[in-house]
Every structure is written in structure tokens, then in C-alpha cells.
Scaffold this active site. Structure first.
Site, mmCIF file in Angstrom:
data_model
loop_
_atom_site.group_PDB
_atom_site.id
_atom_site.type_symbol
_atom_site.label_atom_id
_atom_site.label_comp_id
_atom_site.label_asym_id
_atom_site.label_seq_id
_atom_site.Cartn_x
_atom_site.Cartn_y
_atom_site.Cartn_z
ATOM 1 N N TYR A 46 94.422 101.152 43.076
ATOM 2 C CA TYR A 46 93.014 100.760 42.882
ATOM 3 C C TYR A 46 92.805 99.346 43.395
ATOM 4 O O TYR A 46 93.614 98.467 43.142
ATOM 5 C CB TYR A 46 92.628 100.829 41.395
ATOM 6 N N GLU A 48 89.285 97.801 43.680
ATOM 7 C CA GLU A 48 87.846 97.481 43.673
ATOM 8 C C GLU A 48 87.632 96.019 44.014
ATOM 9 O O GLU A 48 88.341 95.142 43.511
ATOM 10 C CB GLU A 48 87.247 97.781 42.297
ATOM 11 N N ASP A 196 73.874 103.982 64.806
ATOM 12 C CA ASP A 196 74.958 104.804 64.264
ATOM 13 C C ASP A 196 75.720 105.389 65.453
ATOM 14 O O ASP A 196 75.249 106.322 66.104
ATOM 15 C CB ASP A 196 74.339 105.911 63.391
ATOM 16 N N THR A 222 81.565 106.455 62.058
ATOM 17 C CA THR A 222 82.703 107.131 61.461
ATOM 18 C C THR A 222 83.915 106.738 62.307
ATOM 19 O O THR A 222 83.762 106.262 63.444
ATOM 20 C CB THR A 222 82.545 108.668 61.505
ATOM 21 N N LYS A 225 85.895 110.614 64.837
ATOM 22 C CA LYS A 225 85.425 111.462 65.939
ATOM 23 C C LYS A 225 86.075 110.963 67.242
ATOM 24 O O LYS A 225 87.302 111.021 67.340
ATOM 25 C CB LYS A 225 83.896 111.451 65.968
ATOM 26 N N ARG A 231 89.446 110.234 58.626
ATOM 27 C CA ARG A 231 88.082 110.471 58.134
ATOM 28 C C ARG A 231 87.693 109.248 57.320
ATOM 29 O O ARG A 231 88.236 109.011 56.233
ATOM 30 C CB ARG A 231 88.035 111.682 57.207
HETATM 31 C C1 PLP Z 1 75.677 110.358 63.864
HETATM 32 C C2 PLP Z 1 76.407 110.688 62.578
HETATM 33 N N1 PLP Z 1 76.323 109.843 61.546
HETATM 34 C C3 PLP Z 1 76.937 110.089 60.381
HETATM 35 C C4 PLP Z 1 77.697 111.222 60.199
HETATM 36 C C5 PLP Z 1 78.274 111.486 58.843
HETATM 37 O O1 PLP Z 1 79.616 111.389 58.795
HETATM 38 P P1 PLP Z 1 80.468 112.070 57.596
HETATM 39 O O2 PLP Z 1 80.498 113.517 57.895
HETATM 40 O O3 PLP Z 1 81.767 111.360 57.714
HETATM 41 O O4 PLP Z 1 79.743 111.758 56.322
HETATM 42 C C6 PLP Z 1 77.843 112.122 61.258
HETATM 43 C C7 PLP Z 1 78.665 113.325 61.078
HETATM 44 O O5 PLP Z 1 78.681 114.257 61.772
HETATM 45 C C8 PLP Z 1 77.163 111.857 62.477
HETATM 46 O O6 PLP Z 1 77.219 112.718 63.500
#
Ligand code: PLP
Length: 414
Positions: A46, A48, A196, A222, A225, A231
Site C-alpha cells: 500500500y 497511498e 487523450d 493509457t 495500447k 494496463r
Molecule cells: C481514447 C481512449 N481513452 C480512454 C480509454 C479508456 O481506457 P481503459 O479501457 O483503460 O479505461 C480508451 C479505451 O479504449 C480509449 O480508446
């Protein structure tokens, strides 16, 4: 493993991954080192809080790991720690996006992102997501005719709706994004630009897609990918954001507070260590070559599919991803993905812009090249893959044998 049932299922999944062609654009294959970090004793701890400011004892090594992960993430994207902060604790992409909204937009105020059925993500303000419930959401779409972003329409919508934050970066968009144009739109209404890059982070890191960092106030991604890590997710905050300064917000602090204690509890330190490993792996000439090959493969796959008579959304691909309009050939997206899976080709059904069908059985399938490229496949193999897809869908063939042959020739190496 003593748990024989789970051991057996893990082995079966390993075999499935090895003996099928994964064309899901949001998936990839991690290295043995990333797996080792994920499966380490760090999962017991842990922690935090943040480095040197924890709510638990025994964090001397944990602190070093988190600091290393942050430093490597900044270095990978060529960011100066003076100008950018990074939070490596988000459990995944969805909580990362939620944390940014929590940090920067008062509940109930307006946010603006792309519609899910146009290629946006649920957490960009869709009504079934908390992001569309706790905030007022307006959604932009893409041009009906060209099937690409129409920046002047997005600007008009922003001026009309006056959101507090605009989200760029998508889940199913096969083309290059012009982040400078998004900055101009955000500046025209004086609001935050959040980008994003979950899907294209590996391409950005490898120089195969323009970087959003010169333009964004916040970047989320993320790590699992195209970036080929565990993950997990990261949030980068621009300490020199003019919008944050105008709003009297310490953006880095606000985001850290939103992640913990705003949204999450203890960070998953095995994930954080695995991020550190992945950031180092991505910061290499080999990874740069990989990122460029992902795009070359996607373009080659797209060209071959078009040559076989398929209609692709927007007419092609600039990144790692392709959307085929299978309904144009009288096949539903659900049926197409099921038939492909029977031959060992794993894709996912997907809506296409202005889809007349339902999300449960949409008009499209979405394909991506990150996993096959990690296995070492190049343009030559993309031609074979395109032919196999066409054989299954248009000639009703079962190509399991050819799929297995290709998988054996390009084994998963960890
Ligand atoms: C553009 C985008 N943002 C956020 C996410 C969310 O990611 P997670 O599935 O890890 O929550 C995804 C997932 O496919 C995504 O394509």
C-alpha cells in the site's frame, strides 16, 4: 501454479493469443520484463499518497520506483519537468479522464468531446458514462461527406456552447489529428484543451504521429495500447497552461489531488513499475522503428483492402487503425467479426460515422496493426492478412490453416 483451474485457463488464453491474428487496435503484446514487474511482490504494497509523502510506512523502494516511472515518462515524450508534471497512478484510461475533469471542471459545468458513434470514447462525455452525467456534455461529430474532422464546425459548436474544457483524441479515428487547430479552437473560447492520446501514444513517442504536447493543457494516455506497456494510464499536466493561470489553478497539484484522494486510493505499484519498464523500452531506436512500421502496416493493409473492393471510412488510414464499412457489402459488423473469429482473425465490430445500424450490430469492423507489428509482420504479411479477411467475408472460406501458418512464422516472443 497450485490453482490448476486458473492455470489451465491462463494457458488456454496464451495459446489463443499465439494461434490467432489480433487485429484489435487497442491491444498489444508486452515484454517479459513488463510481465515480470506486473507479477512482482509490488502488488503487496500500500502506498497511498505520492513519493516522500505517503500515508503508509515501508515505501522507500516504492518511492524510487514511482519517481523513476515519472522521469522516464517525461523523458520519453521529451518534456521538461519544469514545464510538465506527470501522474502515473491512474488505474486505467477511464479513471485518468475522470480525474482530469474532476480537477479542472466544476461538477455540472459543460465539457465537449467527440460522439462515441463517431469515434470518440465513452469517457469523453457520453450519457451512459459518469462524464456525461456529472457534467453537462456537448458532443461534436465528424463531417458526413469526408468522414474526417471538420475543425470549423467544431469551432462553431464551441463558440455556441462555450464548454469549460474541450477533449481531442479518439478511439476509432483512422486519420492524423491536427492538435494546433484544436488549440486554436480552445483559445477562441478561452478554455482547457485536454488531449487523450490513449490510442496513438506509441506513435507519438516514436515520432509516427504529431505530438499534442506543444498545444495541450493536459494529456492523458493509457499505457497498454500502442505504447506496449501494462494496463494503466498517465496524466501529463502543462505547468505553463495559460488557461490554468487565468483560472488561478495549480494544474499539477489539482490533478494529483483529483487522482488521490479525489478518485482513487492506493496506487497499484506493480503497474507503476511496469510503466517504468515500458517507458524505457519505448525510449529506443527499436521502438521508433516499431511505431513507424505500425503505420506502414496500417497503410499497406488499407491499400490492399481497398484494392479488394472494400470501402474504408475516410478512404484510408494515417495511423494504426482502419474502419471497414462491411455493411456496404451486405454484411453486419457482428456477423463479420464472428465469421473472422471462426478463422482465428480477431477484430471488433464498430459503428461507422452516421451509422444507420445499431451499436450491437453496427456497419463496421475496426482493425489495427499494433499487435501484428509487435510479432514482426511487415507490409508483405499485411497483404496476406487483407486477402484472408476478404476470403472469409466475401468468399465464405475458412482460412484457419493459413492463419495458423502465419502465427507460427511470427511467434509471440516474450
Ligand atoms: C481514447 C481512449 N481513452 C480512454 C480509454 C479508456 O481506457 P481503459 O479501457 O483503460 O479505461 C480508451 C479505451 O479504449 C480509449 O480508446
Amino acid at each position: 501454479m497450485k490453482d490448476k483451474k486458473i492455470e489451465k485457463l491462463i494457458k488456454l488464453e496464451q495459446k489463443r493469443q499465439r494461434e490467432t491474428l489480433t487485429l484489435i487496435p487497442s491491444e498489444n503484446l508486452v515484454s517479459g520484463d513488463v510481465l515480470e514487474a506486473l507479477g512482482s511482490e509490488l502488488t503487496n504494497k500500500y502506498a497511498e499518497g505520492y513519493p516522500r509523502a505517503r500515508y503508509y510506512g515501508g515505501n522507500q523502494y516504492i518511492d524510487e520506483i514511482e519517481e523513476e516511472a515519472r522521469a522516464r515518462a517525461l523523458k520519453l515524450f521529451k518534456l521538461q519537468p519544469k514545464k510538465w508534471s506527470v501522474n502515473v497512478q491512474p488505474y486505467s484510461g477511464s479513471p485518468a479522464n475522470l480525474a482530469v475533469l474532476l480537477a479542472l471542471v466544476p461538477l455540472g459545468e459543460k465539457i465537449m468531446g467527440m460522439r462515441l458513434d463517431m469515434g470518440g470514447h465513452l469517457t469523453h462525455g457520453h450519457k451512459v458514462s459518469l462524464t456525461g452525467k456529472a457534467w453537462t456534455s456537448v458532443q461534436y461529430d465528424i463531417d458526413r461527406k469526408t468522414e474526417v474532422l471538420d475543425y470549423s464546425q467544431i469551432l462553431e459548436l464551441a463558440k455556441k456552447e462555450m464548454p469549460k474544457l474541450i477533449i481531442a483524441g479518439f478511439t476509432a479515428y483512422p486519420r492524423t489529428i491536427d492538435f494546433k487547430k484544436f488549440r486554436e479552437i480552445a483559445d477562441a473560447v478561452g478554455v482547457y484543451l485536454m488531449v487523450d492520446i490513449s490510442h496513438i501514444a506509441g506513435l507519438v513517442a516514436g515520432g509516427a504521429h504529431p505530438s499534442p504536447f506543444p498545444w495541450a493543457d493536459v494529456v492523458t494516455t493509457t499505457t497498454h495500447k500502442t505504447l506496449r506497456g501494462p494496463r494503466s494510464a498517465m496524466i501529463f499536466a502543462n505547468r505553463e497552461s495559460k488557461i490554468a493561470a487565468a483560472n488561478n489553478v495549480d494544474i499539477a497539484k489539482a490533478i494529483d489531488k483529483a487522482v488521490f484522494p479525489g478518485l482513487q486510493g492506493g496506487p497499484h505499484m506493480n503497474q507503476v513499475a511496469a510503466i517504468a519498464v515500458a517507458m524505457k523500452e519505448a525510449d529506443s531506436p527499436k521502438f521508433k522503428k516499431y511505431a513507424l512500421q505500425v503505420v506502414k502496416n496500417s497503410k499497406a493493409l488499407a491499400a490492399e483492402l481497398i484494392g479488394s473492393g472494400w470501402r474504408l471510412v475516410s478512404g484510408g488510414s494515417d495511423n494504426h487503425l482502419i474502419l471497414i464499412d462491411v455493411a456496404e457489402k451486405g454484411i453486419g459488423g457482428k456477423e463479420a467479426s464472428e465469421r473472422l473469429e471462426k478463422s482465428g482473425i480477431i477484430a471488433n465490430k464498430n459503428t461507422i460515422p452516421y451509422d444507420p445500424r445499431t451499436p450491437v450490430d453496427p456497419s463496421g469492423i475496426r482493425l489495427g496493426t499494433p499487435t501484428l507489428t509487435t510479432r514482426g509482420m511487415k507490409e508483405k504479411e499485411m497483404k496476406i492478412v487483407a486477402k484472408l479477411i476478404t476470403d472469409v467475408l466475401l468468399k465464405n472460406k475458412n482460412v484457419s490453416r493459413e492463419v495458423l501458418k502465419l502465427c507460427k512464422k511470427f511467434p509471440i516472443k516474450i
